[in-house]
Design a protein around this motif. Structure first.
Motif, PDB file in Angstrom:
ATOM      1  N   ARG A 266       0.842  -1.224   0.000  1.00 33.61           N
ATOM      2  CA  ARG A 266       0.000   0.000   0.000  1.00 33.61           C
ATOM      3  C   ARG A 266       0.865   1.257   0.000  1.00 33.61           C
ATOM      4  O   ARG A 266       0.557   2.244  -0.672  1.00 33.61           O
ATOM      5  N   ALA A 267       1.953   1.217   0.781  1.00 37.94           N
ATOM      6  CA  ALA A 267       2.860   2.379   0.814  1.00 37.94           C
ATOM      7  C   ALA A 267       3.439   2.630  -0.577  1.00 37.94           C
ATOM      8  O   ALA A 267       3.585   3.784  -1.007  1.00 37.94           O
ATOM      9  N   CYS A 268       3.762   1.542  -1.291  1.00 38.02           N
ATOM     10  CA  CYS A 268       4.330   1.681  -2.650  1.00 38.02           C
ATOM     11  C   CYS A 268       3.304   2.254  -3.621  1.00 38.02           C
ATOM     12  O   CYS A 268       3.645   3.088  -4.476  1.00 38.02           O
ATOM     13  N   LEU A 269       2.046   1.802  -3.496  1.00 38.59           N
ATOM     14  CA  LEU A 269       1.003   2.350  -4.385  1.00 38.59           C
ATOM     15  C   LEU A 269       0.858   3.854  -4.141  1.00 38.59           C
ATOM     16  O   LEU A 269       0.703   4.641  -5.074  1.00 38.59           O
ATOM     17  N   TYR A 270       0.925   4.242  -2.878  1.00 37.63           N
ATOM     18  CA  TYR A 270       0.867   5.673  -2.550  1.00 37.63           C
ATOM     19  C   TYR A 270       2.054   6.401  -3.186  1.00 37.63           C
ATOM     20  O   TYR A 270       1.879   7.442  -3.839  1.00 37.63           O
ATOM     21  N   ALA A 271       3.254   5.838  -3.005  1.00 36.81           N
ATOM     22  CA  ALA A 271       4.472   6.489  -3.525  1.00 36.81           C
ATOM     23  C   ALA A 271       4.387   6.638  -5.049  1.00 36.81           C
ATOM     24  O   ALA A 271       4.735   7.688  -5.590  1.00 36.81           O
TER      25      ALA A 271
ATOM     26  N   ALA B  47       1.922   3.460   6.517  1.00 38.32           N
ATOM     27  CA  ALA B  47       0.744   2.673   6.131  1.00 38.32           C
ATOM     28  C   ALA B  47       0.170   2.061   7.401  1.00 38.32           C
ATOM     29  O   ALA B  47       0.909   1.467   8.200  1.00 38.32           O
ATOM     30  N   LEU B  48      -1.129   2.248   7.607  1.00 40.73           N
ATOM     31  CA  LEU B  48      -1.765   1.793   8.848  1.00 40.73           C
ATOM     32  C   LEU B  48      -2.670   0.587   8.599  1.00 40.73           C
ATOM     33  O   LEU B  48      -3.200   0.406   7.509  1.00 40.73           O
ATOM     34  N   TYR B  49      -2.826  -0.229   9.648  1.00 43.77           N
ATOM     35  CA  TYR B  49      -3.685  -1.410   9.540  1.00 43.77           C
ATOM     36  C   TYR B  49      -5.157  -1.041   9.604  1.00 43.77           C
ATOM     37  O   TYR B  49      -5.966  -1.574   8.857  1.00 43.77           O
ATOM     38  N   SER B  50      -5.527  -0.160  10.553  1.00 42.35           N
ATOM     39  CA  SER B  50      -6.962   0.038  10.795  1.00 42.35           C
ATOM     40  C   SER B  50      -7.426   1.434  10.387  1.00 42.35           C
ATOM     41  O   SER B  50      -6.686   2.417  10.502  1.00 42.35           O
ATOM     42  N   GLN B  51      -8.663   1.471   9.915  1.00 42.71           N
ATOM     43  CA  GLN B  51      -9.215   2.745   9.459  1.00 42.71           C
ATOM     44  C   GLN B  51      -9.380   3.726  10.630  1.00 42.71           C
ATOM     45  O   GLN B  51      -9.158   4.931  10.474  1.00 42.71           O
ATOM     46  N   LYS B  52      -9.720   3.185  11.796  1.00 42.99           N
ATOM     47  CA  LYS B  52      -9.904   4.057  12.971  1.00 42.99           C
ATOM     48  C   LYS B  52      -8.592   4.790  13.303  1.00 42.99           C
ATOM     49  O   LYS B  52      -8.566   6.014  13.471  1.00 42.99           O
ATOM     50  N   ASN B  53      -7.507   4.030  13.375  1.00 42.76           N
ATOM     51  CA  ASN B  53      -6.203   4.650  13.682  1.00 42.76           C
ATOM     52  C   ASN B  53      -5.790   5.617  12.581  1.00 42.76           C
ATOM     53  O   ASN B  53      -5.254   6.699  12.845  1.00 42.76           O
ATOM     54  N   TYR B  54      -6.045   5.222  11.326  1.00 40.02           N
ATOM     55  CA  TYR B  54      -5.697   6.085  10.185  1.00 40.02           C
ATOM     56  C   TYR B  54      -6.448   7.422  10.284  1.00 40.02           C
ATOM     57  O   TYR B  54      -5.836   8.502  10.172  1.00 40.02           O
ATOM     58  N   LEU B  55      -7.755   7.345  10.520  1.00 36.84           N
ATOM     59  CA  LEU B  55      -8.557   8.583  10.544  1.00 36.84           C
ATOM     60  C   LEU B  55      -8.156   9.480  11.721  1.00 36.84           C
ATOM     61  O   LEU B  55      -8.108  10.703  11.593  1.00 36.84           O
ATOM     62  N   HIS B  56      -7.867   8.862  12.861  1.00 32.98           N
ATOM     63  CA  HIS B  56      -7.445   9.660  14.025  1.00 32.98           C
ATOM     64  C   HIS B  56      -6.116  10.362  13.754  1.00 32.98           C
ATOM     65  O   HIS B  56      -5.950  11.547  14.049  1.00 32.98           O
TER      66      HIS B  56
ATOM     67  N   SER C 224      -8.102   5.610   0.610  1.00 36.68           N
ATOM     68  CA  SER C 224      -8.355   4.213   0.207  1.00 36.68           C
ATOM     69  C   SER C 224      -7.155   3.328   0.543  1.00 36.68           C
ATOM     70  O   SER C 224      -7.328   2.146   0.830  1.00 36.68           O
ATOM     71  N   LEU C 225      -5.945   3.897   0.537  1.00 34.09           N
ATOM     72  CA  LEU C 225      -4.751   3.102   0.872  1.00 34.09           C
ATOM     73  C   LEU C 225      -4.438   3.149   2.366  1.00 34.09           C
ATOM     74  O   LEU C 225      -3.591   2.398   2.849  1.00 34.09           O
ATOM     75  N   MET C 226      -5.101   4.026   3.123  1.00 34.09           N
ATOM     76  CA  MET C 226      -4.831   4.261   4.549  1.00 34.09           C
ATOM     77  C   MET C 226      -3.339   4.537   4.763  1.00 34.09           C
ATOM     78  O   MET C 226      -2.650   3.883   5.558  1.00 34.09           O
ATOM     79  N   VAL C 227      -2.857   5.509   3.999  1.00 31.30           N
ATOM     80  CA  VAL C 227      -1.451   5.925   4.057  1.00 31.30           C
ATOM     81  C   VAL C 227      -1.389   7.422   4.329  1.00 31.30           C
ATOM     82  O   VAL C 227      -2.157   8.197   3.745  1.00 31.30           O
ATOM     83  N   ILE C 228      -0.507   7.815   5.249  1.00 30.35           N
ATOM     84  CA  ILE C 228      -0.245   9.249   5.439  1.00 30.35           C
ATOM     85  C   ILE C 228       1.239   9.513   5.166  1.00 30.35           C
ATOM     86  O   ILE C 228       2.085   8.652   5.397  1.00 30.35           O
ATOM     87  N   GLU C 229       1.494  10.704   4.665  1.00 35.29           N
ATOM     88  CA  GLU C 229       2.877  11.127   4.408  1.00 35.29           C
ATOM     89  C   GLU C 229       3.129  12.369   5.254  1.00 35.29           C
ATOM     90  O   GLU C 229       2.361  13.338   5.198  1.00 35.29           O
ATOM     91  N   ILE C 230       4.186  12.320   6.055  1.00 42.94           N
ATOM     92  CA  ILE C 230       4.510  13.424   6.964  1.00 42.94           C
ATOM     93  C   ILE C 230       5.994  13.748   6.847  1.00 42.94           C
ATOM     94  O   ILE C 230       6.770  12.922   6.348  1.00 42.94           O
ATOM     95  N   SER C 231       6.348  14.922   7.335  1.00 43.23           N
ATOM     96  CA  SER C 231       7.772  15.283   7.299  1.00 43.23           C
ATOM     97  C   SER C 231       8.550  14.427   8.306  1.00 43.23           C
ATOM     98  O   SER C 231       7.980  13.911   9.278  1.00 43.23           O
ATOM     99  N   ILE C 232       9.829  14.304   8.036  1.00 39.14           N
ATOM    100  CA  ILE C 232      10.699  13.559   8.948  1.00 39.14           C
ATOM    101  C   ILE C 232      11.163  14.492  10.064  1.00 39.14           C
ATOM    102  O   ILE C 232      11.507  15.650   9.793  1.00 39.14           O
ATOM    103  N   VAL C 233      11.105  14.006  11.276  1.00 34.43           N
ATOM    104  CA  VAL C 233      11.547  14.822  12.411  1.00 34.43           C
ATOM    105  C   VAL C 233      12.730  14.165  13.112  1.00 34.43           C
ATOM    106  O   VAL C 233      12.889  12.945  13.067  1.00 34.43           O
ATOM    107  N   LYS C 234      13.509  15.016  13.734  1.00 38.30           N
ATOM    108  CA  LYS C 234      14.618  14.528  14.559  1.00 38.30           C
ATOM    109  C   LYS C 234      14.306  14.901  16.011  1.00 38.30           C
ATOM    110  O   LYS C 234      13.588  15.868  16.263  1.00 38.30           O
ATOM    111  N   PRO C 235      14.854  14.154  16.983  1.00 42.03           N
ATOM    112  CA  PRO C 235      14.579  14.466  18.386  1.00 42.03           C
ATOM    113  C   PRO C 235      14.998  15.891  18.761  1.00 42.03           C
ATOM    114  O   PRO C 235      15.983  16.380  18.188  1.00 42.03           O
TER     115      PRO C 235
END
Ligand SMILES: Nc1ncnc2c1ncn2[C@@H]1O[C@H](COP(=O)(O)OP(=O)(O)OP(=O)(O)O)[C@@H](O)[C@H]1O
Ligand SMILES: [Mg+2]
Length: 186
Positions: free
Chosen positions: A10-15, A47-56, A86-97
């Motif tokens: 799913r992550a690849c389809l998004y990419a 890429a997330l397993y569940s729609q609930k976690n994805y939406l949150h 539909s893929l339940m994928v989010i893309e975010i910036s990379i962060v450092k501590p």
């Protein structure tokens, strides 16, 4: 196919849809909610397993982005770069501590039902304090500030809220049985 292979698919389809590169060897991490890879941009593609976690997670990153929040109490927060329902994928910036991420297990606009159970919350906070030691006061400040955005963050672990300092386990034995008073962010 294994669960992780399905997530990577799913992550690849998004990419592909975004014309960015993604390789399985570039996995940033994985956990109970899904897996995260570093893209060629670079960004983090989760890429997330569940729609609930994805939406949150999507709702939190959307709220924080709309409010222009890039850090809370000195902890960097990833910025939402893209998503696909539909893929339940989010893309975010990379962060450092120091950073704060992983909004999969939040409660939105209303606290969890056990929030007013003093004994249960005291037990949870004792566990959280044990993980963060002397940094707990800062982390507790982050949790409180997030509530301004209707976000009740119930998964404060060092893998999600990273101080970047090695003495996370250290405990200064201070009794922080109360959350600290609200502080200004930025
Ligand atoms: N935007 C990012 N920038 C840098 N590292 C990241 C980013 N997103 C995720 N990671 C890394 O990947 C790990 C797993 O990500 P995340 O916590 O979002 O996954 P999860 O499946 O929700 O985990 P959990 O088991 O906590 O539910 C993080 O602990 C972190 O090390
Ligand atoms: Mg996590």
């Amino acid at each position: 196919m294994t669960d992780d292979a399905l997530l990577f698919q799913r992550a690849c389809l998004y990419a592909e849809s975004k014309a960015i590169g993604l390789e399985s060897k570039d996995r940033l991490g994985h956990g109970s909610d899904g897996s995260v890879w570093k893209s060629s941009v670079p960004t983090a593609v989760k890429a997330l397993y569940s729609q609930k976690n994805y939406l949150h997670e999507l709702e939190c990153y959307t709220r924080l982005k709309n409010a222009g929040v890039q850090q809370i109490n000195g902890f960097f927060v990833p910025v939402l770069e893209g998503f696909d329902d539909s893929l339940m994928v989010i893309e975010i910036s990379i962060v450092k501590p120091p950073y704060l991420l992983d909004f999969g297990k939040v409660y939105i606009d209303e606290p969890p039902p056990y929030y007013n159970d003093a004994q249960l919350m005291a037990n949870a906070q004792a566990e959280w304090r044990g993980w963060f030691g002397k940094h707990w006061i800062r982390v507790a400040g982050v949790l409180r500030l997030l509530q301004k955005y209707g976000i009740y963050y119930m998964d404060p672990r060092p893998s999600n809220i990273c101080t970047g300092e090695e003495d996370d386990e250290e405990d200064d034995s201070t009794d922080w049985s109360e959350m600290p008073a609200e502080e200004e962010d930025e």
